[in-house]
Scaffold this motif. Structure first.
Motif, PDB file in Angstrom:
ATOM      1  N   ASP A 200      19.889   7.271   6.023  1.00 39.34           N
ATOM      2  CA  ASP A 200      19.810   6.029   6.996  1.00 39.34           C
ATOM      3  C   ASP A 200      18.693   5.254   6.528  1.00 39.34           C
ATOM      4  N   TYR A 201      18.854   3.825   6.214  1.00 37.58           N
ATOM      5  CA  TYR A 201      17.966   2.902   5.473  1.00 37.58           C
ATOM      6  C   TYR A 201      16.743   2.931   6.573  1.00 37.58           C
ATOM      7  N   ASN A 202      17.009   2.558   7.701  1.00 37.84           N
ATOM      8  CA  ASN A 202      16.036   2.152   8.882  1.00 37.84           C
ATOM      9  C   ASN A 202      14.945   3.378   9.127  1.00 37.84           C
ATOM     10  N   MET A 203      15.618   4.386   9.175  1.00 36.74           N
ATOM     11  CA  MET A 203      14.789   5.796   9.445  1.00 36.74           C
ATOM     12  C   MET A 203      13.962   6.028   8.127  1.00 36.74           C
ATOM     13  N   ASN A 204      14.302   5.931   6.845  1.00 37.37           N
ATOM     14  CA  ASN A 204      13.589   6.155   5.760  1.00 37.37           C
ATOM     15  C   ASN A 204      12.643   5.039   5.822  1.00 37.37           C
ATOM     16  N   ARG A 205      12.800   3.838   6.132  1.00 39.87           N
ATOM     17  CA  ARG A 205      11.902   2.575   5.855  1.00 39.87           C
ATOM     18  C   ARG A 205      10.830   2.800   6.882  1.00 39.87           C
ATOM     19  N   GLN A 206      11.241   3.100   7.925  1.00 42.50           N
ATOM     20  CA  GLN A 206      10.016   3.604   9.190  1.00 42.50           C
ATOM     21  C   GLN A 206       9.122   4.553   8.804  1.00 42.50           C
ATOM     22  N   GLY A 207       9.719   5.554   8.069  1.00 46.26           N
ATOM     23  CA  GLY A 207       8.618   6.766   7.615  1.00 46.26           C
ATOM     24  C   GLY A 207       8.008   6.067   6.887  1.00 46.26           C
ATOM     25  N   ALA A 208       8.325   5.180   5.806  1.00 49.94           N
ATOM     26  CA  ALA A 208       7.302   5.046   4.592  1.00 49.94           C
ATOM     27  C   ALA A 208       6.412   4.074   5.207  1.00 49.94           C
ATOM     28  N   GLU A 209       6.790   3.148   6.221  1.00 46.65           N
ATOM     29  CA  GLU A 209       5.917   2.062   6.911  1.00 46.65           C
ATOM     30  C   GLU A 209       4.791   2.943   7.575  1.00 46.65           C
ATOM     31  N   ILE A 210       4.979   3.977   8.365  1.00 43.94           N
ATOM     32  CA  ILE A 210       3.882   4.751   8.847  1.00 43.94           C
ATOM     33  C   ILE A 210       2.946   5.456   8.050  1.00 43.94           C
ATOM     34  N   LEU A 211       3.366   5.781   6.737  1.00 50.09           N
ATOM     35  CA  LEU A 211       2.535   6.474   6.028  1.00 50.09           C
ATOM     36  C   LEU A 211       1.836   5.401   5.275  1.00 50.09           C
ATOM     37  N   VAL A 212       2.109   4.077   4.914  1.00 54.01           N
ATOM     38  CA  VAL A 212       1.091   3.157   4.692  1.00 54.01           C
ATOM     39  C   VAL A 212       0.038   2.702   5.841  1.00 54.01           C
ATOM     40  N   ASP A 213       0.651   2.335   6.772  1.00 59.71           N
ATOM     41  CA  ASP A 213      -0.063   1.741   7.899  1.00 59.71           C
ATOM     42  C   ASP A 213      -1.085   2.763   8.762  1.00 59.71           C
ATOM     43  N   GLU A 214      -0.279   4.073   8.920  1.00 56.62           N
ATOM     44  CA  GLU A 214      -1.335   5.006   9.555  1.00 56.62           C
ATOM     45  C   GLU A 214      -2.095   6.008   8.998  1.00 56.62           C
ATOM     46  N   CYS A 215      -1.416   6.343   7.625  1.00 54.51           N
ATOM     47  CA  CYS A 215      -2.031   7.349   6.882  1.00 54.51           C
ATOM     48  C   CYS A 215      -2.672   6.882   5.621  1.00 54.51           C
ATOM     49  N   GLY A 216      -2.622   5.456   5.325  1.00 55.09           N
ATOM     50  CA  GLY A 216      -3.509   4.830   4.450  1.00 55.09           C
ATOM     51  C   GLY A 216      -3.266   5.264   3.024  1.00 55.09           C
TER      52      GLY A 216
END
Length: 365
Positions: A200-216
């Motif tokens: 699922d593209y959207n779910m995997n995209r959302q996960g990657a975005e969280i790692l960058v935006d929230e986990c730095g």
């Protein structure tokens, strides 16, 4: 002397006849090879730039090398309907059926029982029989190498990992990657986020975005079959480590490397054995030395000097002088999981790897 000469002549005649017999046999075999049909079921699409495409390119290379015909179907569901797909392929003359996902296992067993003369090759499967072979690669070894690279490349010491499901296959990859990271950078942390989907593209995209935006994180690694994490890395200006295929040409500003598959290294010898009447069922779990698994060439984005370190580690894996899961290994709660001087058994790695090594931090909302 005359008797010896007669015996010698008889032996020579037998050898000559044998040579003609063998030559004729292989000539006949070559004729049969051209008529062999192989069917393959894909759980996704053949141009997904990932798992499906890696199998597609591998089986097509084997077909070119051995001259057999391929029949394939994409997006085959994980339910009873996949049995009909297999049976249709068999009715079309397929003598070998390949299924590229673990989730087809229940149905493969049923069809294999019904068609004992057909050979079934099941990627990532666990159940064998007289006509079912299972196969996979120790891709965790390449993940270890990519972890070494990530540990030396990171500036923030925060590294992200987009992962589909918390199963043994994925867990051992996360742990091998993290062992690689920590071996060269004890201060680094690997942040893991579950997406609950391979494709699922959207779910995997959302996960990657969280790692960058929230986990730095400044590097994103992945164990899913979507290129979404690679898209996010390119867009957000962080580094990426892919999976399945070398997609460096698509992500020139962010791609570092990827653990990749070379499926023809398995398909060619297996199908050739079938063609020559030498097939036998087995369960394969092939390592670095086999050529089935590789680390994609490091790109120009990788810092100078890292390639030498990775190359040295790769040589140790190829030679069998290094085991990723060799103790002492401590989990992320401080418990010794693998004592000093001991190895983790394959059975445990394959089927019950349910913990994480020191340095892994599971993302929680």
């Amino acid at each position: 002397m005359k008797k010896i000469a007669i015996i010698s002549l008889a032996i020579l005649s037998i050898i000559i006849v044998g040579i003609f017999f063998i030559t004729g046999r292989y000539l006949n075999q070559e004729q049969e090879i051209g008529t062999t049909k192989v069917g393959i079921l894909y759980n996704g699409e053949v141009d997904d730039k990932g798992w499906g495409q890696s199998h597609y390119e591998g089986i097509n290379k084997s077909a070119n090398d051995l001259n057999f015909e391929i029949i394939y179907k994409e997006n085959v569901p994980y339910d009873e309907s996949c049995m009909e797909v297999m049976e249709n392929m068999i009715n079309e003359g397929c003598e070998v059926i390949i299924c590229n996902s673990f989730n087809y296992g229940e149905w493969i067993v049923k069809v294999a029982e019904k068609y004992p003369d057909v050979v079934f090759l099941h990627a990532t499967g666990t159940e064998t029989s007289d006509n079912i072979t299972t196969y996979f690669g120790r891709i965790y070894q390449m993940r270890y190498l990519s972890g070494v690279l990530a540990g030396l490349q990171t500036e923030s010491n925060e590294i992200g990992y987009v992962a589909a499901f918390p199963i043994s296959e994925v867990n051992r990859g996360i742990n091998a990657f993290t062992i690689g990271v920590k071996s060269v950078n004890p201060d680094a942390t690997v942040h893991v986020i579950w997406t609950e989907s391979w494709t699922d593209y959207n779910m995997n995209r959302q996960g990657a975005e969280i790692l960058v935006d929230e986990c730095g994180v400044d590097i994103i690694a992945m164990h899913c079959d979507s290129v979404a994490p690679l898209d996010v890395a390119e867009e957000k200006g962080v580094w990426s480590i892919g999976y399945n295929m070398d997609n460096s040409s698509l992500y020139p500003n962010s791609f570092l490397t990827a653990p990749v598959w070379n499926w023809s290294a398995f398909y060619t010898p297996q199908i050739e054995k079938y063609m020559q009447g030498r097939y036998y069922s087995e369960s394969y779990w092939l390592g670095s030395e086999s050529g089935l698994i590789e680390l994609a060439p490091l790109t120009a984005n990788v810092k100078p000097g890292i390639a030498n370190v990775v190359s040295e580690k790769k040589a140790m894996l190829d030679a069998g002088t290094y085991d990723v899961f060799y103790g002492p290994v401590v989990d992320n709660e401080g418990n010794i999981r693998i004592p000093e001087g001991e190895n983790m058994p394959d059975e445990v790695m394959l089927n019950s790897f349910d913990w994480y090594v020191e340095g892994v931090k599971i993302y929680e909302e």
